[in-house]
Design a protein around this motif. Structure first.
Motif, mmCIF file in Angstrom:
data_model
loop_
_atom_site.group_PDB
_atom_site.id
_atom_site.type_symbol
_atom_site.label_atom_id
_atom_site.label_comp_id
_atom_site.label_asym_id
_atom_site.label_seq_id
_atom_site.Cartn_x
_atom_site.Cartn_y
_atom_site.Cartn_z
ATOM 1 N N ASP A 90 -4.676 -9.183 1.629
ATOM 2 C CA ASP A 90 -4.265 -8.547 2.878
ATOM 3 C C ASP A 90 -4.498 -7.048 2.721
ATOM 4 N N ILE A 91 -5.587 -6.559 3.299
ATOM 5 C CA ILE A 91 -5.949 -5.155 3.082
ATOM 6 C C ILE A 91 -5.398 -4.223 4.156
ATOM 7 N N GLY A 92 -4.676 -4.748 5.120
ATOM 8 C CA GLY A 92 -4.131 -3.910 6.186
ATOM 9 C C GLY A 92 -3.225 -2.814 5.661
ATOM 10 N N ASP A 93 -2.320 -3.151 4.738
ATOM 11 C CA ASP A 93 -1.418 -2.140 4.180
ATOM 12 C C ASP A 93 -2.170 -1.164 3.277
ATOM 13 N N ASP A 94 -3.177 -1.648 2.566
ATOM 14 C CA ASP A 94 -4.007 -0.769 1.732
ATOM 15 C C ASP A 94 -4.688 0.271 2.618
ATOM 16 N N ILE A 95 -5.235 -0.186 3.733
ATOM 17 C CA ILE A 95 -5.962 0.686 4.652
ATOM 18 C C ILE A 95 -5.046 1.753 5.238
ATOM 19 N N ALA A 96 -3.856 1.348 5.654
ATOM 20 C CA ALA A 96 -2.914 2.317 6.225
ATOM 21 C C ALA A 96 -2.587 3.410 5.206
ATOM 22 N N CYS A 97 -2.361 3.022 3.970
ATOM 23 C CA CYS A 97 -2.035 3.993 2.928
ATOM 24 C C CYS A 97 -3.255 4.848 2.584
ATOM 25 N N ALA A 98 -4.428 4.223 2.447
ATOM 26 C CA ALA A 98 -5.650 4.973 2.107
ATOM 27 C C ALA A 98 -5.989 5.991 3.190
ATOM 28 N N ARG A 99 -5.799 5.612 4.438
ATOM 29 C CA ARG A 99 -6.055 6.569 5.528
ATOM 30 C C ARG A 99 -5.101 7.752 5.453
ATOM 31 N N MET A 100 -3.830 7.495 5.129
ATOM 32 C CA MET A 100 -2.866 8.577 5.003
ATOM 33 C C MET A 100 -3.255 9.505 3.850
ATOM 34 N N ILE A 101 -3.668 8.920 2.721
ATOM 35 C CA ILE A 101 -4.097 9.715 1.572
ATOM 36 C C ILE A 101 -5.298 10.581 1.959
ATOM 37 N N GLN A 102 -6.261 9.972 2.639
ATOM 38 C CA GLN A 102 -7.469 10.698 3.017
ATOM 39 C C GLN A 102 -7.149 11.836 3.980
ATOM 40 N N GLU A 103 -6.232 11.607 4.909
ATOM 41 C CA GLU A 103 -5.834 12.664 5.845
ATOM 42 C C GLU A 103 -5.155 13.825 5.125
ATOM 43 N N LYS A 123 9.681 -1.282 -2.701
ATOM 44 C CA LYS A 123 9.074 -0.352 -1.746
ATOM 45 C C LYS A 123 9.422 1.077 -2.124
ATOM 46 N N GLY A 124 8.432 1.954 -1.953
ATOM 47 C CA GLY A 124 8.681 3.360 -2.244
ATOM 48 C C GLY A 124 7.409 4.169 -2.178
ATOM 49 N N GLY A 125 7.487 5.395 -2.624
ATOM 50 C CA GLY A 125 6.350 6.304 -2.582
ATOM 51 C C GLY A 125 6.073 6.760 -1.160
ATOM 52 N N GLN A 126 5.045 7.594 -1.013
ATOM 53 C CA GLN A 126 4.735 8.161 0.294
ATOM 54 C C GLN A 126 4.268 7.115 1.305
ATOM 55 N N CYS A 127 3.735 5.988 0.805
ATOM 56 C CA CYS A 127 3.316 4.905 1.714
ATOM 57 C C CYS A 127 4.430 3.876 1.934
ATOM 58 N N ASN A 128 5.554 4.041 1.233
ATOM 59 C CA ASN A 128 6.693 3.133 1.334
ATOM 60 C C ASN A 128 6.280 1.678 1.135
ATOM 61 N N LYS A 129 5.542 1.414 0.052
ATOM 62 C CA LYS A 129 5.059 0.061 -0.259
ATOM 63 C C LYS A 129 5.290 -0.237 -1.728
ATOM 64 N N LYS A 130 5.403 -1.534 -2.028
ATOM 65 C CA LYS A 130 5.356 -1.984 -3.417
ATOM 66 C C LYS A 130 3.898 -1.899 -3.850
ATOM 67 N N CYS A 131 3.647 -1.347 -5.007
ATOM 68 C CA CYS A 131 2.267 -1.217 -5.490
ATOM 69 C C CYS A 131 1.570 -2.573 -5.546
ATOM 70 N N GLU A 132 2.307 -3.592 -5.927
ATOM 71 C CA GLU A 132 1.731 -4.929 -6.059
ATOM 72 C C GLU A 132 1.192 -5.460 -4.721
ATOM 73 N N ASP A 133 1.708 -4.928 -3.610
ATOM 74 C CA ASP A 133 1.221 -5.343 -2.289
ATOM 75 C C ASP A 133 -0.224 -4.911 -2.044
#
Length: 163
Positions: A106-119, A91-101
């Motif tokens: 399971d796209i829920g974590d992808d969506i949370a990170c993508a929304r943060m990036i877009q904001e 886990k790490g980076g601005q989304c605090n996730k493992k990239c492999e996740d």
């Protein structure tokens, strides 16, 4: 008997390790549109931007990994980069996730990170959006193509849940 057990043990271990496979999914355009709007409450006024972005970044494939020239990698449906928003192997980076996740179904974590990036950075973060979706005329009309209703059945005109 002892020889059989010595042979069978590694086979069982390999089978057990194989059970934890990463599932991936390749969406169809309208299927993902409905999932994003109905399950993840994406704003319908921007859904064409999101779908166009995903089509040009990952071809709607949750397991896509792209090796970049700068030695980083882009992961998953939204092609989230390992340089700033996730860390490979932990886990790490601005989304605090493992990239492999970001490379499973399971796209829920992808969506949370993508929304943060877009904001933070807007759609311009994604080169596929910049090249192919920036011009509004290039965006798909999902209301027509995917029979996307203007209002969800459980919401009133103001967007509040009725009943």
């Amino acid at each position: 008997m002892k020889t059989l057990c010595l042979w069978l043990m590694p086979v069982l271990i390999l089978l057990l390790l194989g059970l934890k496979q990463v599932e991936s999914k390749k969406y169809q355009r309208c299927e993902l549109t409905h999932v994003l709007v109905e399950k993840y409450n994406f704003d319908k006024s921007f859904i064409s931007n999101w779908i166009c972005l995903v089509e040009h970044e990952s071809e709607l494939n949750t397991s896509k990994i792209t090796n970049m020239e700068n030695k980083s990698k882009n992961y998953g449906l939204f092609q989230i980069n390992s340089r700033g928003y996730c860390t490979e192997g932990k886990k790490g980076g601005q989304c605090n996730k493992k990239c492999e996740d970001f490379s499973n179904d399971d796209i829920g974590d992808d969506i949370a990170c993508a929304r943060m990036i877009q904001e933070r950075e807007g759609f311009k973060y994604w080169k596929g959006w910049e090249r192919s979706c920036r011009n509004q005329q290039n965006l798909p009309n999902l209301r027509v193509l995917c029979n996307l209703r203007s209002q969800s059945p459980s919401r009133s005109a103001r967007g509040f849940i009725t009943g």
